[in-house]
Design an enzyme around this catalytic site. Structure first.
Site: not given
Length: 562
Positions: A206, A212, A280-281, A366, A397, A526
Site C-alpha cells: 500500500k 519485507e 490489507g486483510r 489482527e 491424526h 517494526k
C-alpha cells in the site's frame, strides 16, 4: 457508552449460561427432535448446520437481543454506507465496495467510489488478458510464463490462499509463486528454475515502503537485471537500460506513485491502485488480487466477486436470527465470553483450502486481537480468540486427540463440499479416484458426530472392555461444532465463504466495542527492527541501549555472523 458487561442483555445471558452449561448435546437432541432442521440456514451457496452447539432456542434469542443492544444493525448500515467506522484512523472500512456490481453508488466523503473501483477492475482485466494471451512481452520479446507475487500479510495471504484454492481454474501455462518472508530462503526457493526473460514480479505494498516487500523486490530486481544484463547493470538499477528492463518485468499494486516511480516502475502504465479505505486483510477483491486474476482469468475472478456480493447482501438484509455471519459471530461470543474458550479451530475437508486457516488467522486475530475499546478504555472482557486448525483428515491424526479427550473445549468449524474440486478439470477424476471423496466426507461427518455425542462409560462397558481400559476409551462428547457445506469449491463459493468470515468478525468487534479495522499491534516490532538493523550491520561495535537480553543477543549474532 454502557460497558458491555453492564448491559441487561449480557447479564441475562450470564444467568442463562449457569442454567444450561451442564446440559449435554445428547440431552438437547433427545429433547428436541426438530433441532437439526431448526438450527440450520442456507445462504449464498452455503449450508450452515449449527445444531451441534450447546445452545437452546432461548440461548439464540438472548444472543440476538445482545446483538441488537450492541447496535449491530446500525453498525452494519454504517459500514455499507461508507461511514468512517474505522475511527482510530478516521476512514471507512468499505471492502464491500470492491465486490459491488456496477450501477450501485457508494459514497465516501460525498464522492461515489464505484467508478474508481470499476476502472481498476477493467485495468486489471486488460492486463490479465495480455499476460494470458502472450501479448505482454518481457524485455527480450518473450511472453511471460512466471508470475511472482511479492507482498506480506494481506498482500500475500489472500492471493496465495485463493490461488491454491482455485488451482483447477488456473491457466496451466502460467506458474505463480508467492513470496512474503524477508528470509532470503523464501525468495531464493521461489526463483529456483525460473527464466528471468519470462518472469514478471507483482509488488504489492500500500505505501510501497513495507520493509519485507521492498527488500524482496530489490533483490528480485537485482536477480532480473543480472540475468538479462549482467552484474554491472544490476549495480546500476536507475540507468535507462535497467529501467527499461524493469518496467517490462515489474508492476506495482500501491497507493503511492512516487516511490513506485523511484523503484523503476511506470506508475501510469504499470501501477494498479487501491484505496485507504481498503484494509490489507480485506483486500483480495481489489488490485491486491491481480496475481489471482492473471491465474484464473477475469471471468472467474468476477464469479468470485459475485460470491462475495451474495454473502454481503445476505448479511445486509437478513434479520439477525436468520443471518449466517451473525449466527456464527454470536456462537463465537457464547463460547469465548461465557464458556471462556480461548481458541477455536477451523478444519477444511478440502486439500485446496490448505492456506485457509493461515488466512483466517490474520483476518480474525489482527482484527479482533484488541484490548482497548472504541472509546479508548481497557476492555474488561475477553475479545478475539486464537484461531488454529489444519486440513482434515490430516488433523485427525494430529490434534484431534485433544479435541476429543483433552481438558480443553475447542469449538470447531468443519468445512466440506459435495463434489471434489479437481473433478472440474479432470474428466477421469471419478474413475481414477473412486471413493476418495466419499471417504473424506464420511470422516468430516463422523468427527462432528463423535465430538458432539462421544462414547460414554456405559457404552464402553457394554462392549466388554476390561475395566482397566474403560476410562481410556471413553469420549465425553459435548464438544460443539458448526458444519459448513457447499456443492463445490468454486470462485463463487470461495468468495462467499471469505465474506462470511469477514462479516462474522465485524459483528464480534461491534459487540466487544473494539475497532476491527486497525492494527496498531504490528507497528512496535517494526519500529524496533528499524532501530536494530543498523546495529547489526555496523562495521564496528555499535553502542547498544536495549535491555540486557537484547544487547547480548545482538552481540552474539554479530560475533557468529562474522
Amino acid at each position: 457508552m454502557v460497558r458491555l458487561i453492564d448491559l441487561p442483555e449480557w447479564q441475562a445471558l450470564e444467568v442463562h449460561y449457569h442454567q444450561i452449561r451442564s446440559l449435554h448435546l445428547r440431552e438437547l437432541f433427545a429433547q428436541d427432535p426438530g433441532r437439526a432442521q431448526r438450527f440450520r440456514l442456507e445462504a449464498a451457496g452455503w449450508l450452515l448446520d449449527y445444531s451441534k452447539n450447546r445452545i437452546t432456542q432461548e440461548t439464540l434469542a438472548l444472543l440476538v437481543e445482545l446483538a441488537k443492544a450492541c447496535g449491530v444493525e446500525e453498525a452494519r448500515k454504517q459500514m455499507f454506507s461508507g461511514e468512517k467506522i474505522n475511527r482510530t484512523e478516521d476512514r471507512p472500512a468499505l471492502h464491500v465496495a470492491l465486490r459491488t456490481p456496477p450501477g450501485q453508488p457508494i459514497y465516501v466523503d460525498g464522492q461515489d467510489v464505484m467508478p474508481q473501483v470499476q476502472q481498476v477492475l477493467r485495468q486489471m482485466a486488460d492486463f490479465a488478458e495480455k499476460i494470458r494471451t502472450g501479448q505482454w512481452l518481457g524485455a527480450t520479446g518473450r511472453p511471460i510464463r512466471n508470475i511472482v507475487n511479492l507482498g506480506i500479510g494481506g498482500s500475500d495471504l489472500g492471493p496465495a490462499m485463493a490461488y491454491e484454492a482455485l488451482r483447477p481454474y488456473t491457466d496451466p501455462k502460467l506458474r505463480l509463486r508467492f513470496v512474503s518472508n524477508i528470509d532470503g530462503a523464501h525468495l531464493a526457493s521461489a526463483l529456483e528454475g525460473l527464466d528471468p526473460a519470462e518472469t514478471l514480479f507483482i509488488v504489492v505494498s500500500k505505501t510501497f515502503t513495507t520493509l519485507e516487500t521492498l527488500t524482496n523486490a530489490t533483490t528480485a530486481r537485482r536477480w532480473l537485471l543480472t540475468g538479462l544484463g549482467g552484474p554491472e547493470l544490476a549495480e546500476n538499477p536507475q540507468s535507462l537500460q535497467a529501467r527499461q528492463i524493469t518496467t517490462r518485468h515489474f508492476v506495482a499494486v500501491s497507493t503511492q506513485k512516487e516511490p513506485v516511480n523511484q523503484f523503476g516502475i511506470d506508475p501510469k502504465e504499470n501501477m494498479f491502485e487501491f484505496w485507504e479505505w481498503v484494509g490489507g486483510r480485506y483486500s483480495l477483491p481489489s488490485a491486491v488480487g491481480l496475481s489471482l486474476m492473471v491465474a484464473i482469468g477475469p471471468e472467474q475472478f468476477s464469479h468470485m466477486l459475485a460470491g462475495y456480493h451474495a454473502m454481503d447482501q445476505h448479511f445486509y438484509s437478513a434479520p439477525l436470527h436468520q443471518n449466517m455471519p451473525v449466527i456464527l459471530a454470536l456462537l463465537g461470543i457464547w463460547y469465548r465470553n461465557f464458556f471462556q474458550a480461548p481458541t477455536y479451530a477451523v478444519i477444511p475437508y478440502e486439500q485446496s483450502l490448505a492456506r485457509l486457516v493461515a488466512y483466517l488467522q490474520q483476518l480474525d486475530m489482527e482484527s479482533n486481537g484488541k484490548a482497548t475499546t472504541q472509546q479508548g478504555h481497557p476492555v474488561e472482557w475477553s475479545t478475539g480468540p486464537i484461531v488454529w486448525g489444519d486440513l482434515g483428515t490430516n488433523a485427525q491424526h494430529a490434534f484431534f486427540q485433544l479435541l476429543h479427550q483433552g481438558t480443553h473445549m475447542v469449538p470447531c468449524d468443519f468445512i466440506g463440499f459435495a463434489k471434489p474440486t479437481w473433478s472440474v478439470v479432470r474428466e477421469d477424476y471419478d474413475r481414477l479416484f473412486t471413493g476418495h471423496h466419499d471417504r473424506l466426507i464420511a470422516n468430516l461427518l463422523a468427527q462432528t458426530e463423535a465430538l458432539a455425542f462421544g462414547k460414554l462409560v456405559e457404552e464402553i462397558r457394554a462392549e466388554g472392555v476390561h475395566e482397566r481400559l474403560v476410562w481410556h476409551q471413553t469420549f465425553p462428547g459435548n464438544r460443539p461444532s458448526n458444519t459448513l457445506l457447499a456443492e463445490r469449491l468454486t470462485p463463487y463459493s470461495l468468495g462467499s465463504l471469505i465474506a462470511l468470515y469477514e462479516h462474522k468478525i465485524f459483528v464480534q468487534g461491534v459487540i466487544w466495542q473494539i475497532n476491527s479495522f486497525d492494527q496498531p499491534g504490528v507497528e512496535l516490532g517494526k519500529q524496533l527492527a528499524s532501530r536494530i538493523l543498523p546495529e547489526l550491520e555496523a562495521p564496528g561495535e555499535p553502542p547498544l541501549s536495549h535491555d540486557s537480553s537484547t544487547n547480548q543477543l545482538i552481540r552474539w549474532y554479530r560475533q557468529h555472523r562474522a
